[in-house]
Design a protein around this motif. Structure first.
Motif, PDB file in Angstrom:
ATOM      1  N   PHE A 125       0.830  -1.194   0.000  1.00  0.00           N
ATOM      2  CA  PHE A 125       0.000   0.000   0.000  1.00  0.00           C
ATOM      3  C   PHE A 125       0.874   1.258   0.000  1.00  0.00           C
ATOM      4  CE2 PHE A 125      -3.756  -2.336   1.600  1.00  0.00           C
ATOM      5  CZ  PHE A 125      -3.151  -3.447   2.171  1.00  0.00           C
TER       6      PHE A 125
ATOM      7  N   TYR B 222      -0.100   5.159   1.352  1.00  0.00           N
ATOM      8  CA  TYR B 222      -1.059   6.106   1.915  1.00  0.00           C
ATOM      9  C   TYR B 222      -0.433   7.502   1.875  1.00  0.00           C
ATOM     10  CZ  TYR B 222      -4.155   2.510   3.852  1.00  0.00           C
ATOM     11  OH  TYR B 222      -5.051   1.469   4.011  1.00  0.00           O
TER      12      TYR B 222
ATOM     13  N   GLN C 276      -0.708  11.531   3.549  1.00  0.00           N
ATOM     14  CA  GLN C 276      -1.221  12.371   4.627  1.00  0.00           C
ATOM     15  C   GLN C 276      -0.949  13.835   4.279  1.00  0.00           C
ATOM     16  OE1 GLN C 276       0.715  12.058   8.492  1.00  0.00           O
ATOM     17  NE2 GLN C 276      -1.232  12.417   9.522  1.00  0.00           N
TER      18      GLN C 276
ATOM     19  N   ASN D 212      -2.127  18.393   8.371  1.00  0.00           N
ATOM     20  CA  ASN D 212      -3.215  18.470   9.364  1.00  0.00           C
ATOM     21  C   ASN D 212      -4.394  17.550   9.062  1.00  0.00           C
ATOM     22  OD1 ASN D 212      -1.894  20.457  10.937  1.00  0.00           O
ATOM     23  ND2 ASN D 212      -2.527  21.996   9.448  1.00  0.00           N
ATOM     24  N   GLN D 213      -4.122  16.470   8.373  1.00  0.00           N
ATOM     25  CA  GLN D 213      -5.181  15.513   8.080  1.00  0.00           C
ATOM     26  C   GLN D 213      -4.743  14.100   8.451  1.00  0.00           C
ATOM     27  OE1 GLN D 213      -6.944  15.750   4.184  1.00  0.00           O
ATOM     28  NE2 GLN D 213      -6.739  17.973   4.088  1.00  0.00           N
ATOM     29  N   GLY D 214      -5.697  13.176   8.416  1.00  0.00           N
ATOM     30  CA  GLY D 214      -5.374  11.770   8.592  1.00  0.00           C
ATOM     31  C   GLY D 214      -4.827  11.185   7.294  1.00  0.00           C
ATOM     32  N   LEU D 215      -4.567   9.886   7.304  1.00  0.00           N
ATOM     33  CA  LEU D 215      -4.044   9.225   6.115  1.00  0.00           C
ATOM     34  C   LEU D 215      -5.193   8.787   5.221  1.00  0.00           C
ATOM     35  CD1 LEU D 215      -1.783   8.830   8.374  1.00  0.00           C
ATOM     36  CD2 LEU D 215      -1.076   6.854   7.007  1.00  0.00           C
TER      37      LEU D 215
ATOM     38  N   LEU E  95      -5.854   6.319   1.466  1.00  0.00           N
ATOM     39  CA  LEU E  95      -5.237   5.379   0.545  1.00  0.00           C
ATOM     40  C   LEU E  95      -4.957   6.051  -0.789  1.00  0.00           C
ATOM     41  CD1 LEU E  95      -4.437   2.365   0.112  1.00  0.00           C
ATOM     42  CD2 LEU E  95      -6.678   2.110  -0.988  1.00  0.00           C
TER      43      LEU E  95
ATOM     44  N   LYS F  26      -2.996   0.495  -3.941  1.00  0.00           N
ATOM     45  CA  LYS F  26      -2.581  -0.745  -3.305  1.00  0.00           C
ATOM     46  C   LYS F  26      -2.390  -1.841  -4.338  1.00  0.00           C
ATOM     47  CE  LYS F  26      -7.285  -2.165  -1.951  1.00  0.00           C
ATOM     48  NZ  LYS F  26      -8.156  -2.514  -0.773  1.00  0.00           N
TER      49      LYS F  26
ATOM     50  N   GLU G 297       2.984  13.936   3.356  1.00  0.00           N
ATOM     51  CA  GLU G 297       3.823  12.828   3.796  1.00  0.00           C
ATOM     52  C   GLU G 297       3.238  11.545   3.232  1.00  0.00           C
ATOM     53  OE1 GLU G 297       4.699  12.724   7.987  1.00  0.00           O
ATOM     54  OE2 GLU G 297       6.474  11.488   7.619  1.00  0.00           O
TER      55      GLU G 297
ATOM     56  N   PHE H 234       3.283   7.338   3.081  1.00  0.00           N
ATOM     57  CA  PHE H 234       3.607   6.151   3.869  1.00  0.00           C
ATOM     58  C   PHE H 234       3.423   4.895   3.022  1.00  0.00           C
ATOM     59  CE2 PHE H 234       4.094   7.911   8.081  1.00  0.00           C
ATOM     60  CZ  PHE H 234       3.383   9.097   8.026  1.00  0.00           C
TER      61      PHE H 234
ATOM     62  N   ILE I 155      -1.360  -4.701   9.244  1.00  0.00           N
ATOM     63  CA  ILE I 155      -0.569  -3.887   8.346  1.00  0.00           C
ATOM     64  C   ILE I 155       0.592  -3.245   9.113  1.00  0.00           C
ATOM     65  CG2 ILE I 155      -1.926  -1.780   8.711  1.00  0.00           C
ATOM     66  CD1 ILE I 155      -1.752  -1.296   5.677  1.00  0.00           C
TER      67      ILE I 155
ATOM     68  N   PHE J   1       3.379  -0.113   8.807  1.00  0.00           N
ATOM     69  CA  PHE J   1       3.661   1.120   8.080  1.00  0.00           C
ATOM     70  C   PHE J   1       5.142   1.452   8.132  1.00  0.00           C
ATOM     71  CE2 PHE J   1      -0.448   2.851   6.965  1.00  0.00           C
ATOM     72  CZ  PHE J   1      -1.315   2.207   7.823  1.00  0.00           C
ATOM     73  N   GLY J   2       5.642   2.051   7.053  1.00  0.00           N
ATOM     74  CA  GLY J   2       6.978   2.642   7.071  1.00  0.00           C
ATOM     75  C   GLY J   2       6.966   3.940   7.844  1.00  0.00           C
ATOM     76  N   LYS J   3       8.142   4.553   7.969  1.00  0.00           N
ATOM     77  CA  LYS J   3       8.256   5.760   8.780  1.00  0.00           C
ATOM     78  C   LYS J   3       7.895   7.029   8.033  1.00  0.00           C
ATOM     79  CE  LYS J   3      11.367   3.736  12.092  1.00  0.00           C
ATOM     80  NZ  LYS J   3      12.626   3.757  12.816  1.00  0.00           N
TER      81      LYS J   3
ATOM     82  N   ARG K 136      -9.882  17.554  18.052  1.00  0.00           N
ATOM     83  CA  ARG K 136      -8.708  17.730  17.199  1.00  0.00           C
ATOM     84  C   ARG K 136      -7.487  18.149  18.005  1.00  0.00           C
ATOM     85  NH1 ARG K 136      -8.590  18.476  11.776  1.00  0.00           N
ATOM     86  NH2 ARG K 136      -6.474  17.738  12.117  1.00  0.00           N
TER      87      ARG K 136
ATOM     88  N   GLY L 183       9.467  11.072  12.523  1.00  0.00           N
ATOM     89  CA  GLY L 183      10.580  10.143  12.368  1.00  0.00           C
ATOM     90  C   GLY L 183      10.288   8.718  12.813  1.00  0.00           C
ATOM     91  N   LEU L 184       9.155   8.511  13.459  1.00  0.00           N
ATOM     92  CA  LEU L 184       8.819   7.162  13.938  1.00  0.00           C
ATOM     93  C   LEU L 184       7.644   6.560  13.179  1.00  0.00           C
ATOM     94  CD1 LEU L 184       9.174   7.631  17.802  1.00  0.00           C
ATOM     95  CD2 LEU L 184      10.852   6.714  16.182  1.00  0.00           C
ATOM     96  N   GLY L 185       6.996   7.343  12.344  1.00  0.00           N
ATOM     97  CA  GLY L 185       5.875   6.824  11.577  1.00  0.00           C
ATOM     98  C   GLY L 185       4.676   6.535  12.468  1.00  0.00           C
TER      99      GLY L 185
ATOM    100  N   LEU M  66      -4.147   8.818  15.975  1.00  0.00           N
ATOM    101  CA  LEU M  66      -4.999   8.560  14.818  1.00  0.00           C
ATOM    102  C   LEU M  66      -5.874   7.333  15.090  1.00  0.00           C
ATOM    103  CD1 LEU M  66      -2.334   9.074  12.042  1.00  0.00           C
ATOM    104  CD2 LEU M  66      -4.433  10.376  12.217  1.00  0.00           C
TER     105      LEU M  66
ATOM    106  N   PHE N   7      -8.892   6.366   7.965  1.00  0.00           N
ATOM    107  CA  PHE N   7      -8.383   7.108   9.111  1.00  0.00           C
ATOM    108  C   PHE N   7      -9.235   8.334   9.426  1.00  0.00           C
ATOM    109  CE2 PHE N   7      -4.263   5.267  10.142  1.00  0.00           C
ATOM    110  CZ  PHE N   7      -4.012   4.481   9.033  1.00  0.00           C
ATOM    111  N   GLY N   8      -9.271   8.678  10.716  1.00  0.00           N
ATOM    112  CA  GLY N   8      -9.784   9.967  11.124  1.00  0.00           C
ATOM    113  C   GLY N   8      -8.735  11.040  10.897  1.00  0.00           C
ATOM    114  N   GLU N   9      -9.091  12.278  11.227  1.00  0.00           N
ATOM    115  CA  GLU N   9      -8.193  13.400  10.966  1.00  0.00           C
ATOM    116  C   GLU N   9      -7.129  13.582  12.038  1.00  0.00           C
ATOM    117  OE1 GLU N   9     -10.377  16.392   7.971  1.00  0.00           O
ATOM    118  OE2 GLU N   9     -10.713  16.820  10.092  1.00  0.00           O
ATOM    119  N   GLY N  10      -7.249  12.848  13.116  1.00  0.00           N
ATOM    120  CA  GLY N  10      -6.207  12.906  14.137  1.00  0.00           C
ATOM    121  C   GLY N  10      -6.568  13.803  15.298  1.00  0.00           C
TER     122      GLY N  10
END
Lengths: 112, 114
Positions: free
Chosen positions: A34, A36, A38, A41-44, A46, A49, A88, A90, A100, A102-104, B9, B40-42, B90, B105-108
Motif C-alpha cells: 500500500f 497512503y 497524509q 493536518n489531516q489523517g491518512l 489510501l 494498493k 507525507e 507512507f 498492516i 507502516f513505514g516511517k 482535534r 521520524g517514527l511513523g 490517529l 483514518f480519522g483526521e487525528g
C-alpha cells in the motif's frame, strides 16, 4: 516478521518535475502493498494498493507504483508533481491474515 | 462518503490527568485501531479491536487502555497522562480480516500533556 523501509525521510522536488519515493519490504511470504498519503493536518488516505495481478498499479492524483518481487520493492512515482502533492507518504505492507505495518514516512516538498 | 470522526482535534491536558480520546465510524466496520504518530517514527499501533468488547495490544500499549462497547465507537484512555504521551493520535477502521483491506483514518487528535 515483515517490515518496510522507506529509504528517504524527505524528498525535495521542483514543481512539474518527476518524483520517485522509494519503498522496500521484507517478507518470506506473499504480501499486500500500500501507499497512503497524509496531507497537512489531516489523517491518512489510501493512494493505491497492490493485491495481485498486474505489477503496475495506478492510484489517485496521477500516482502509480510498481511491485518488483525480485527487488522486494514498491516504489511510488509521478511524472509531474504539483504544489498540491506536498504531503507525507507512507508505504505499508501486510500479509494474509496479519496486521498492516507502516513505514516511517517520506515528506515530499514541492519547490516552486 | 465513509467517515471516521475523532471528537477532539486539539487537547491540552495536565500530567496525571485521565484523558479520553473518542472515535466513531459510520461504515459498520468490525476492525478499529488506535495509532500514535511521532516525527521520524511513523505510525505505531497502540491497540486494535476486531469486534465489540474485543481488543488486542499493539506495539506500544503501555500507559494506554481502550474501550469498545458499541461497534461504531472505539475510545482510547490515558489513565494518567505523562509528557511523553504528547503526540498525534490517529483512529482508524477497516472491514473484517486483513486481506488487503483499506484502512480508513480519522483526521487525528493532537494531544499536548504539560
Amino acid at each position: 516478521a515483515q517490515s518496510v523501509t522507506q529509504l528517504d525521510s524527505q524528498v525535495p522536488v521542483f514543481e512539474e518535475a518527476p518524483v520517485e519515493l522509494r519503498c522496500n519490504y521484507s517478507s518470506s511470504v506473499s504480501v499486500y502493498l500500500f501507499w497512503y498519503v497524509q496531507y497537512p493536518n489531516q489523517g491518512l488516505q489510501l493512494l493505491l494498493k497492490y493485491l495481485s495481478g498486474s505489477t503496475l498499479v495506478k492510484g489517485i492524483n496521477g500516482f502509480e507504483a510498481e511491485f518488483n518481487k525480485s527487488q522486494t520493492s514498491f516504489h511510488l512515482r509521478k511524472p509531474s508533481v504539483h504544489i498540491s502533492d506536498t504531503a507525507e507518504y507512507f508505504c505499508a505492507v501486510s500479509k494474509w491474515d496479519d496486521k498492516i505495518i507502516f513505514g516511517k514516512g517520506t515528506r515530499l516538498h514541492i519547490l516552486p | 462518503d465513509v467517515k471516521v470522526t475523532q471528537s477532539s482535534r486539539y487537547l491540552v491536558k495536565r500530567t496525571g490527568e485521565k484523558v479520553f480520546l473518542e472515535c466513531v465510524q459510520d461504515m459498520d466496520h468490525e476492525n478499529m485501531f488506535w495509532y500514535r504518530q511521532d516525527p521520524g517514527l511513523g505510525l505505531r499501533l497502540i491497540y486494535f479491536s476486531y469486534d465489540v468488547k474485543m481488543k488486542e495490544k499493539g506495539d506500544i500499549p503501555e500507559g494506554y487502555s481502550v474501550s469498545r462497547e458499541k461497534k461504531e465507537r472505539f475510545s482510547l484512555i490515558l489513565e494518567s497522562a505523562s509528557t511523553n504521551q504528547t503526540s498525534m493520535y490517529l483512529c482508524a477502521s477497516s472491514p473484517p480480516g486483513y486481506s488487503g483491506n483499506t484502512i480508513y483514518f480519522g483526521e487525528g487528535s493532537w494531544l499536548t500533556v504539560v
